[in-house]
Design a protein around this motif. Structure first.
Motif, PDB file in Angstrom:
ATOM      1  N   ASP A   1       7.952  -8.601   8.259  1.00  0.00           N
ATOM      2  CA  ASP A   1       7.464 -10.041   8.283  1.00  0.00           C
ATOM      3  C   ASP A   1       6.877 -10.185   6.509  1.00  0.00           C
ATOM      4  OD1 ASP A   1       6.319 -10.428  11.595  1.00  0.00           O
ATOM      5  OD2 ASP A   1       8.281 -10.201  10.550  1.00  0.00           O
ATOM      6  N   ILE A   2       5.891  -9.402   6.419  1.00  0.00           N
ATOM      7  CA  ILE A   2       5.206  -9.666   5.197  1.00  0.00           C
ATOM      8  C   ILE A   2       5.955  -8.929   3.895  1.00  0.00           C
ATOM      9  CG2 ILE A   2       2.766  -9.890   6.050  1.00  0.00           C
ATOM     10  CD1 ILE A   2       2.065  -6.939   5.511  1.00  0.00           C
ATOM     11  N   ALA A   3       6.746  -8.135   4.351  1.00  0.00           N
ATOM     12  CA  ALA A   3       7.279  -7.025   3.322  1.00  0.00           C
ATOM     13  C   ALA A   3       9.112  -6.743   3.710  1.00  0.00           C
ATOM     14  CB  ALA A   3       6.826  -5.647   3.116  1.00  0.00           C
ATOM     15  N   PRO A   4       9.987  -7.964   3.260  1.00  0.00           N
ATOM     16  CA  PRO A   4      11.322  -8.072   3.802  1.00  0.00           C
ATOM     17  C   PRO A   4      11.988  -6.801   3.509  1.00  0.00           C
ATOM     18  CG  PRO A   4      10.802 -10.023   2.461  1.00  0.00           C
ATOM     19  CD  PRO A   4       9.398  -9.136   2.418  1.00  0.00           C
TER      20      PRO A   4
ATOM     21  N   VAL B   1       0.845  -6.202  -7.403  1.00  0.00           N
ATOM     22  CA  VAL B   1      -0.657  -5.643  -7.020  1.00  0.00           C
ATOM     23  C   VAL B   1      -0.624  -4.348  -6.193  1.00  0.00           C
ATOM     24  CG1 VAL B   1      -1.964  -7.714  -7.133  1.00  0.00           C
ATOM     25  CG2 VAL B   1      -0.687  -7.250  -5.061  1.00  0.00           C
ATOM     26  N   TYR B   2       0.594  -4.230  -5.203  1.00  0.00           N
ATOM     27  CA  TYR B   2       0.681  -3.314  -4.155  1.00  0.00           C
ATOM     28  C   TYR B   2       1.057  -1.916  -4.863  1.00  0.00           C
ATOM     29  CZ  TYR B   2       0.637  -7.375  -1.621  1.00  0.00           C
ATOM     30  OH  TYR B   2       0.539  -8.744  -0.870  1.00  0.00           O
ATOM     31  N   HIS B   3       1.867  -1.989  -5.925  1.00  0.00           N
ATOM     32  CA  HIS B   3       2.276  -0.792  -6.685  1.00  0.00           C
ATOM     33  C   HIS B   3       0.959  -0.219  -7.311  1.00  0.00           C
ATOM     34  CE1 HIS B   3       5.499   1.604  -8.881  1.00  0.00           C
ATOM     35  NE2 HIS B   3       4.444   1.731  -9.508  1.00  0.00           N
TER      36      HIS B   3
ATOM     37  N   ASN C   1       5.024   5.664  -0.252  1.00  0.00           N
ATOM     38  CA  ASN C   1       5.831   4.340   0.283  1.00  0.00           C
ATOM     39  C   ASN C   1       5.457   3.227  -0.420  1.00  0.00           C
ATOM     40  OD1 ASN C   1       6.819   6.055   2.292  1.00  0.00           O
ATOM     41  ND2 ASN C   1       5.281   5.525   3.719  1.00  0.00           N
ATOM     42  N   ALA C   2       4.214   2.898  -0.889  1.00  0.00           N
ATOM     43  CA  ALA C   2       4.095   1.784  -1.569  1.00  0.00           C
ATOM     44  C   ALA C   2       4.250   1.614  -2.961  1.00  0.00           C
ATOM     45  CB  ALA C   2       2.490   1.356  -1.302  1.00  0.00           C
ATOM     46  N   ILE C   3       4.487   2.891  -3.670  1.00  0.00           N
ATOM     47  CA  ILE C   3       4.884   2.988  -5.103  1.00  0.00           C
ATOM     48  C   ILE C   3       6.434   2.971  -5.075  1.00  0.00           C
ATOM     49  CG2 ILE C   3       4.890   4.670  -6.736  1.00  0.00           C
ATOM     50  CD1 ILE C   3       2.201   5.954  -5.779  1.00  0.00           C
TER      51      ILE C   3
ATOM     52  N   TYR D   1       8.446   1.034  -2.695  1.00  0.00           N
ATOM     53  CA  TYR D   1       8.819  -0.163  -2.019  1.00  0.00           C
ATOM     54  C   TYR D   1       8.595  -1.264  -2.905  1.00  0.00           C
ATOM     55  CZ  TYR D   1       9.198  -4.352   0.629  1.00  0.00           C
ATOM     56  OH  TYR D   1       9.729  -5.808   1.061  1.00  0.00           O
ATOM     57  N   ASN D   2       7.472  -1.328  -3.574  1.00  0.00           N
ATOM     58  CA  ASN D   2       6.867  -2.556  -4.590  1.00  0.00           C
ATOM     59  C   ASN D   2       7.437  -1.913  -5.902  1.00  0.00           C
ATOM     60  OD1 ASN D   2       5.166  -4.031  -2.270  1.00  0.00           O
ATOM     61  ND2 ASN D   2       4.512  -1.627  -2.047  1.00  0.00           N
ATOM     62  N   HIS D   3       7.622  -3.276  -6.463  1.00  0.00           N
ATOM     63  CA  HIS D   3       8.147  -3.100  -7.902  1.00  0.00           C
ATOM     64  C   HIS D   3       6.760  -2.818  -8.685  1.00  0.00           C
ATOM     65  CE1 HIS D   3      12.169  -4.396  -7.385  1.00  0.00           C
ATOM     66  NE2 HIS D   3      11.812  -5.242  -6.856  1.00  0.00           N
TER      67      HIS D   3
ATOM     68  N   GLN E   1      -7.690  -4.115   1.811  1.00  0.00           N
ATOM     69  CA  GLN E   1      -7.157  -3.332   2.996  1.00  0.00           C
ATOM     70  C   GLN E   1      -5.585  -3.749   3.200  1.00  0.00           C
ATOM     71  OE1 GLN E   1      -9.568  -5.473   6.388  1.00  0.00           O
ATOM     72  NE2 GLN E   1     -10.630  -3.528   6.302  1.00  0.00           N
ATOM     73  N   PHE E   2      -5.001  -3.279   2.005  1.00  0.00           N
ATOM     74  CA  PHE E   2      -3.386  -3.414   1.955  1.00  0.00           C
ATOM     75  C   PHE E   2      -2.993  -2.315   2.511  1.00  0.00           C
ATOM     76  CE2 PHE E   2      -3.740  -6.953  -0.472  1.00  0.00           C
ATOM     77  CZ  PHE E   2      -3.764  -6.767  -2.007  1.00  0.00           C
ATOM     78  N   PHE E   3      -3.733  -1.042   2.712  1.00  0.00           N
ATOM     79  CA  PHE E   3      -3.301   0.061   3.564  1.00  0.00           C
ATOM     80  C   PHE E   3      -4.191   0.294   4.702  1.00  0.00           C
ATOM     81  CE2 PHE E   3      -1.039   1.355  -0.384  1.00  0.00           C
ATOM     82  CZ  PHE E   3      -1.658   0.867  -1.177  1.00  0.00           C
ATOM     83  N   ALA E   4      -4.600  -0.782   5.346  1.00  0.00           N
ATOM     84  CA  ALA E   4      -5.420  -0.742   6.497  1.00  0.00           C
ATOM     85  C   ALA E   4      -4.589  -0.564   7.979  1.00  0.00           C
ATOM     86  CB  ALA E   4      -6.451  -1.612   6.730  1.00  0.00           C
ATOM     87  N   TRP E   5      -3.451  -1.355   7.759  1.00  0.00           N
ATOM     88  CA  TRP E   5      -2.421  -1.782   9.136  1.00  0.00           C
ATOM     89  C   TRP E   5      -1.103  -1.473   8.533  1.00  0.00           C
ATOM     90  CZ3 TRP E   5      -5.823  -1.314  12.738  1.00  0.00           C
ATOM     91  CH2 TRP E   5      -6.930  -2.060  12.471  1.00  0.00           C
ATOM     92  N   PRO E   6      -0.289  -1.055   9.351  1.00  0.00           N
ATOM     93  CA  PRO E   6       1.315  -0.958   9.223  1.00  0.00           C
ATOM     94  C   PRO E   6       1.764  -2.061   8.376  1.00  0.00           C
ATOM     95  CG  PRO E   6       0.924  -0.141  11.455  1.00  0.00           C
ATOM     96  CD  PRO E   6      -0.567  -0.922  10.925  1.00  0.00           C
ATOM     97  N   VAL E   7       2.536  -2.038   7.328  1.00  0.00           N
ATOM     98  CA  VAL E   7       3.240  -3.007   6.652  1.00  0.00           C
ATOM     99  C   VAL E   7       4.346  -3.371   7.570  1.00  0.00           C
ATOM    100  CG1 VAL E   7       4.641  -3.460   4.578  1.00  0.00           C
ATOM    101  CG2 VAL E   7       2.844  -1.936   4.461  1.00  0.00           C
ATOM    102  N   THR E   8       4.381  -4.512   7.792  1.00  0.00           N
ATOM    103  CA  THR E   8       5.494  -5.369   8.851  1.00  0.00           C
ATOM    104  C   THR E   8       6.612  -5.810   7.927  1.00  0.00           C
ATOM    105  OG1 THR E   8       4.667  -7.232   8.801  1.00  0.00           O
ATOM    106  CG2 THR E   8       3.841  -5.791  10.397  1.00  0.00           C
TER     107      THR E   8
END
Ligand SMILES: COc1ccc(OC)c(-c2cc(C(C)=O)n3cccnc23)c1
Length: 121
Positions: A39-42, A92-94, A82-84, A86-88, A30-37
């Protein structure tokens, strides 16, 4: 006429709901279930100008905001891109986003679409 339009929209919405459920199954954490904030992603909101997630896509279906499958597919691709971005690459997210994009575009491809629409004989 308007009634016909409404009926057509609702059959598109049924298809999009079905496709969304199939895509959500490929996101077990559920990494993609809700908006990324932030707080969890500076700094997320400064880097990603057009955020997208499955809950927002579901809301857009319910609000009749998708007129075509293409618009739905574009939001799915935006969410993964977006995830590709933002995340290095070694996170795990990339990795999850790359995999989800691959699997998702297969699901949304025309011949697979026809397969999922045809009753299994
Ligand atoms: C660790 O558990 C969660 C739970 C929910 C998340 O996003 C809704 C995320 C998450 C999802 C993402 C994405 C999709 O970029 N992310 C990026 C950095 C840090 N966390 C995340 C992680």
């Amino acid at each position: 006429c308007v009634l016909k339009m409404k009926q057509q929209k609702s059959s598109l919405n049924k298809l999009l709901e079905h496709l969304l459920r199939g895509l959500e199954k490929r996101d077990p954490h559920q990494f993609f279930a809700w908006p990324v904030t932030d707080d969890i992603a500076p700094g997320y909101s400064k880097i990603i100008s057009r955020p997208m997630d499955f809950s927002t896509m579901r809301q857009k279906i319910d609000d009749n905001e998708y007129s075509t499958l293409q618009e739905f597919t574009e939001d799915f691709r935006l969410m993964c891109d977006n995830a590709i971005r933002y995340n290095h690459v070694d996170t795990v997210y990339h990795k999850a986003a790359k995999r989800l994009l691959q699997v998702g575009m297969k699901h949304l491809s025309p011949d697979n679409l026809m397969r999922s629409l045809k009753p299994t004989s």
